[in-house]
Design a protein around this motif. Structure first.
Motif, mmCIF file in Angstrom:
data_model
loop_
_atom_site.group_PDB
_atom_site.id
_atom_site.type_symbol
_atom_site.label_atom_id
_atom_site.label_comp_id
_atom_site.label_asym_id
_atom_site.label_seq_id
_atom_site.Cartn_x
_atom_site.Cartn_y
_atom_site.Cartn_z
ATOM 1 N N GLY A 1 17.856 -6.952 -20.169
ATOM 2 C CA GLY A 1 17.204 -8.252 -20.237
ATOM 3 C C GLY A 1 15.903 -8.309 -19.456
ATOM 4 N N ASN A 2 15.850 -7.627 -18.305
ATOM 5 C CA ASN A 2 14.619 -7.655 -17.510
ATOM 6 C C ASN A 2 13.467 -6.950 -18.213
ATOM 7 O OD1 ASN A 2 15.900 -9.007 -15.411
ATOM 8 N ND2 ASN A 2 16.612 -7.096 -14.479
ATOM 9 N N LEU A 3 13.786 -5.898 -18.979
ATOM 10 C CA LEU A 3 12.733 -5.162 -19.668
ATOM 11 C C LEU A 3 12.134 -5.973 -20.800
ATOM 12 C CD1 LEU A 3 11.169 -2.501 -20.071
ATOM 13 C CD2 LEU A 3 13.014 -1.760 -21.594
ATOM 14 N N ARG A 4 12.975 -6.642 -21.561
ATOM 15 C CA ARG A 4 12.453 -7.371 -22.711
ATOM 16 C C ARG A 4 11.736 -8.668 -22.314
ATOM 17 N NH1 ARG A 4 18.177 -8.375 -23.879
ATOM 18 N NH2 ARG A 4 18.699 -10.530 -23.371
ATOM 19 N N ARG A 5 11.851 -9.064 -21.022
ATOM 20 C CA ARG A 5 11.113 -10.233 -20.540
ATOM 21 C C ARG A 5 9.866 -9.853 -19.742
ATOM 22 N NH1 ARG A 5 16.392 -11.487 -18.636
ATOM 23 N NH2 ARG A 5 17.567 -12.763 -20.119
ATOM 24 N N LYS A 6 9.695 -8.571 -19.468
ATOM 25 C CA LYS A 6 8.595 -8.130 -18.630
ATOM 26 C C LYS A 6 7.447 -7.623 -19.504
ATOM 27 C CE LYS A 6 9.758 -5.981 -14.961
ATOM 28 N NZ LYS A 6 10.241 -4.913 -14.023
ATOM 29 N N HIS A 7 6.311 -8.272 -19.350
ATOM 30 C CA HIS A 7 5.112 -7.871 -20.094
ATOM 31 C C HIS A 7 4.368 -6.802 -19.309
ATOM 32 C CE1 HIS A 7 1.825 -8.629 -22.950
ATOM 33 N NE2 HIS A 7 1.010 -8.475 -21.917
ATOM 34 N N PRO A 8 3.846 -5.733 -19.957
ATOM 35 C CA PRO A 8 3.798 -5.460 -21.403
ATOM 36 C C PRO A 8 4.875 -4.513 -21.892
ATOM 37 C CG PRO A 8 2.264 -4.027 -20.280
ATOM 38 C CD PRO A 8 2.979 -4.806 -19.203
ATOM 39 N N TRP A 9 5.875 -4.199 -21.039
ATOM 40 C CA TRP A 9 6.877 -3.227 -21.446
ATOM 41 C C TRP A 9 7.729 -3.733 -22.593
ATOM 42 C CZ3 TRP A 9 5.522 1.191 -19.702
ATOM 43 C CH2 TRP A 9 4.905 1.308 -18.461
ATOM 44 N N ASN A 10 7.909 -5.021 -22.699
ATOM 45 C CA ASN A 10 8.677 -5.544 -23.826
ATOM 46 C C ASN A 10 7.964 -5.302 -25.149
ATOM 47 O OD1 ASN A 10 6.599 -7.277 -23.237
ATOM 48 N ND2 ASN A 10 7.845 -9.127 -23.192
#
Length: 364
Positions: free
Chosen positions: A211-220
């Protein structure tokens, strides 16, 4: 009395009276017959500021400001009102006096006095021993979807990302369908399909579970881009094994179905999100049915399987669309725009692949 001013003699406002600045008397008030201004001998005469005079400011005189006099301002005088920090006097400001401000006195501000503000008194300041209410029980805050501008911005961002994904995917489909060299390459090198499928599977797991990755820009967006490229390669490779007419027809039917379902889901008052559990059970049944079709090579059975798959993912598209609105039973957070775009993207791609399978099997 009639004919007399309403003000005291010493505060007459008409003119200075003869008793305004008279000589001192016991008790400190001017005597009758005083002159308007003090005489030259006032500073030094008895009753003046020198020590010892009655009513004067020197210590020891009755009514004086010095310590010890009755009614005086010094400590210890009975009935005193103000004391300049002198300890011990009754009614004084020193510590220990009754009604004083020092510690320990009854009604004092120090610690322990009854009625005081310090700890231990019966009338102390109120201290609540109850914990504040939990954050999740507080209904007075807005959590994103109560604001229409936030909700519209979220929906706009999701469909913008989805449009970019679909544009890339169908660009791959067009290249794999209309360019013969690419079509021949993928038909010979089928191992690239399994590589792209592995990349797609890892990308889906990362975005869905982290969940943290898909909310963190720009890694999502990076993870979503990798997923989109791998999925686009697989879809293009599958389309290369079908006729061009079948691919174009499947694209057209998919566009019409998806546009109609999305528009209906945004406008209807019926809550499709309440059926999410039923659809999940139907998906498990469809997977088992698909495993059965692998071992039973029957064309009619495969057409039925493709039709059920297209119908099921059409329902998933309606549910995932209403998850964006926020006014249904289930809703997505405004921060989950990548996850929302992924859901809609996989729904549309699966609808396209099942419709393409129906057309391909129908044509033999």
């Amino acid at each position: 009395r009639p004919g007399q001013s309403a003000f005291p003699v010493a505060f007459d406002t008409n003119m200075p009276g003869s008793t305004m600045f008279g000589g001192p008397t016991p008790g400190g008030f001017p005597a009758p017959g005083g002159v308007p201004f003090p005489p030259p001998s006032a500073f030094g005469a008895p009753g003046a500021y020198s020590p010892g005079g009655p009513g004067a400011y020197s210590p020891g005189g009755p009514g004086a400001y010095g310590p010890g006099g009755p009614g005086a301002y010094g400590p210890g005088g009975p009935g005193a009102v103000l004391v300049l920090d002198g300890p011990g006097g009754p009614g004084a400001y020193g510590p220990g006096g009754p009604g004083a401000y020092g510690p320990g006195g009854p009604g004092a501000y120090g610690s322990g006095g009854p009625g005081g503000f310090g700890p231990g008194g019966p009338d102390n300041v109120y201290h609540s021993e109850e914990d504040p209410p939990p954050f999740h029980e507080n209904q007075d805050f807005d959590f994103g979807f109560d604001d229409k501008s936030v909700r519209r911005a979220f929906i706009r961002k999701v469909f913008l990302v989805l449009s970019a994904q679909l544009l890339v995917t169908f660009a791959f489909v067009a290249v794999f369908t209309f360019v013969n060299e690419v079509k021949e390459f993928v038909r010979v090198n089928t191992w690239t399909y399994f590589v792209s499928y592995a990349v797609f599977f890892v990308s889906v797991c990362v975005i869905s579970c982290c969940g943290n990755l898909r909310r963190k820009h720009p890694w999502n967006l990076v993870a979503l881009s990798v997923l989109t490229l791998s999925m686009s390669y697989m879809v293009g490779m599958i389309a290369s094994f079908h006729d061009t007419d079948s691919v174009v027809m499947a694209v057209g039917i998919t566009a019409v179905v998806c546009f109609t379902v999305v528009l209906f889901s945004l406008q209807t008052k019926y809550d499709f999100t309440s059926c999410y559990g039923v659809l999940f059970v139907c998906l498990i049944v469809l997977i088992i049915f698909g495993l059965l079709c692998i071992f039973i090579r029957n064309q009619i059975l495969q057409i039925v399987y493709a039709g059920l798959g297209a119908l099921l993912f059409t329902c998933f598209l309606a549910v995932d669309t209403q998850l964006l609105l926020g006014n249904k039973q289930l809703a997505l957070s405004p921060e989950e725009y990548v996850f929302a775009a992924l859901n809609l993207y996989t729904d549309i791609i699966n609808i396209f692949l099942y419709i393409l399978a129906i057309i391909g099997k129908a044509k033999g």
